[in-house]
Design an enzyme around this catalytic site. Sequence first.
Site, short mmCIF file in Angstrom:
data_model
loop_
_atom_site.label_atom_id
_atom_site.label_comp_id
_atom_site.label_asym_id
_atom_site.label_seq_id
_atom_site.Cartn_x
_atom_site.Cartn_y
_atom_site.Cartn_z
N ASP A 1 11.94 -0.11 -12.53
CA ASP A 1 11.83 -0.07 -10.81
C ASP A 1 12.99 0.77 -10.33
O ASP A 1 12.94 1.19 -9.25
CB ASP A 1 12.02 -1.49 -10.32
N GLY B 1 5.97 -3.74 2.24
CA GLY B 1 5.28 -5.11 1.63
C GLY B 1 5.98 -6.44 1.90
O GLY B 1 6.67 -6.50 2.90
N GLY C 1 8.35 -7.23 -0.12
CA GLY C 1 9.71 -6.98 -0.26
C GLY C 1 9.38 -5.33 0.48
O GLY C 1 8.35 -4.90 0.39
N GLY D 1 2.50 -1.19 5.26
CA GLY D 1 2.71 0.24 5.69
C GLY D 1 1.02 0.67 5.70
O GLY D 1 0.89 1.60 6.44
N GLU E 1 1.29 1.46 -8.38
CA GLU E 1 2.49 1.55 -9.29
C GLU E 1 1.74 1.27 -10.67
O GLU E 1 2.29 1.87 -11.64
CB GLU E 1 3.32 0.16 -8.96
P1 ADP Z 1 4.29 -7.60 -2.19
O1 ADP Z 1 5.44 -6.88 -1.77
O2 ADP Z 1 4.05 -9.17 -2.30
O3 ADP Z 1 3.42 -6.84 -3.29
P2 ADP Z 1 1.94 -6.48 -0.40
O4 ADP Z 1 2.53 -5.09 -0.68
O5 ADP Z 1 0.66 -7.04 -0.86
O6 ADP Z 1 3.39 -7.54 -0.79
O7 ADP Z 1 2.28 -6.73 1.42
C1 ADP Z 1 2.17 -7.98 1.99
C2 ADP Z 1 2.34 -7.88 3.31
O8 ADP Z 1 1.17 -7.01 3.76
C3 ADP Z 1 2.26 -9.30 4.20
O9 ADP Z 1 3.07 -9.40 5.03
C4 ADP Z 1 0.80 -8.85 4.66
O10 ADP Z 1 0.53 -9.70 6.15
C5 ADP Z 1 0.79 -7.70 5.03
N1 ADP Z 1 -0.64 -7.07 5.48
C6 ADP Z 1 -1.58 -6.86 4.82
N2 ADP Z 1 -2.48 -6.64 5.58
C7 ADP Z 1 -2.22 -6.55 6.69
C8 ADP Z 1 -2.80 -6.01 7.96
N3 ADP Z 1 -4.19 -5.84 7.98
N4 ADP Z 1 -1.89 -5.98 8.94
C9 ADP Z 1 -0.71 -6.38 8.93
N5 ADP Z 1 0.04 -6.92 8.00
C10 ADP Z 1 -0.86 -6.83 6.75
#
Ligand code: ADP
Length: 358
Positions: free
Chosen positions: A99, A161, A163, A284, A337
Site C-alpha cells: 500500500d 472511504g 479510511g 468519493g 485495488e
Molecule cells: P473502506 O475504507 O472500509 O473500504 P469504503 O470505500 O467501502 O470503505 O467506504 C465506506 C464509506 O462509504 C462509508 O462511510 C459509507 O457510508 C460511504 N458510502 C457508501 N455509499 C454511500 C452513499 N451513497 N452516500 C454517501 N456515502 C456512502
Amino acid sequence: HTKSPRTIANHTEALQEVMNYLLDTENQIIESPSDIKAVGHRVVHGGEMFKDSVLIDDDVTAAIEQAFDLAPLHNPPNLRGIQAAQKNLPDIPHVAVFDTAFHHSLPNKAFLYGIPNRLYRRYKIRKYGFHGTSHYFVSRQYYKETGKKAQDTKVITCHLGNGASIAAVDGGKSVDTSMGFTPLSGLVMGTRSGDIDPSILFYLIEKEELTLANVHALLNRHSGLLGVSGYASDMRDLIEEADNGDRRCQQAIDLFCYKIKQYIGSYIATMNGCDAIIFTAGIGENSPLIRQESLAEMDYLGIEVDEEKNNNAERGTVQKISTNSSKTDVFVIPTNEELVIAIDTAKIAMAADQSPWV
Ligand code: ADP
C-alpha cells in the site's frame, strides 16, 4: 456475496474455507486447486524497502516482519495471511503488493517531519502514505480515459472511504499524500482523527490520565466522523441525520469536506497546477453531496462542478462531473485495488516461472 458467519480459529483455517468456497461446484469458480497459478497479497506497510510489488521469499517475509513496528495493526495479520496461503498453496508464487509502494517517489521535503533527523535515521520516522494501489489505479484510469500522457499531467486523487487519503500525482508519480507515518494522519476519517496538534495529546494524557492504549483507541477508533458527530462513522447515516436537522452530524460533514478542500488547495500549490481532481472509494464514488461540498467556492482555482452531472453521475462507471468551462477536470473513477494486485501478481509470477500458464 452470500454471508455465512462462523467461528474460525486462525488464518490457515480461514484460507481453507475460502478454498472450499472457490472449489464448491455450485459456485463454479475453479475446478481444482491447480487452477490457481499465483496468489497476490495486499500488504499495508512496506517500510522504505519496497517501491514495487515483489515475489515473496524469505528476505521479503523478514522485511514485512521488520515493518511490524510501523504497522502493528496491519502487518502481523498480513504476514499470517501470507503464511496461511503458502501453507494451503505451497507450490505456486506468492506476491506482495504494498500500500506504501506508490508513494515511494515522495521527495525528501514531502516525507520528512520537522523533528530531529536522527529519529528518521534510527527509526525511519517519516511519511510513508497509504492507499497506494488505489491512487495509482485511478490516476491511470484518468490517463486512459482522456488520452493524456502521464508525464505531462498533474492530478489530485481523493480516496474517500472509511479510511481516507489524498495524493498529488505529478508526471504519473506520487509527490505528496495526506496519510503519514501511519494511516492516522491527514483527513478526518470514519473513526480516525486525521491531523491534530500533537500537544492535544500531552494535555489529555495529563487531564484524563490516559494510557498509551487509551490515546491510541481515542484517535483511531473514537474520533473522526464518529467522534465529532457523536452519532456514526458511516457517511450515509450522517447525511440522513443532518437532513433531519442534527447539528453535530452536519458539523462532522462540514469538517470532513473542509479538510478535503484544504488538501486539494495545498496540492495545487505543491504541483503548481492541477489538470484533474479524481474522487474514488465508498464516499468519493457515491456521494454527490460530499464531492460538491469539498469543491465548493474554488472557482478562483478554476474548479467548477456541474451540479447536474454530479448529481446524476452513474455509479460504477467513469464520470466527468466538471463544467465545460472548468479549468480543472473533476472525475469520479471507481477504484479497483484487487485488479492492480492481480495484474502485478500475474506479471511477477510469470516472470518468475517461465512455464506457459496463461
Ligand atoms: P473502506 O475504507 O472500509 O473500504 P469504503 O470505500 O467501502 O470503505 O467506504 C465506506 C464509506 O462509504 C462509508 O462511510 C459509507 O457510508 C460511504 N458510502 C457508501 N455509499 C454511500 C452513499 N451513497 N452516500 C454517501 N456515502 C456512502
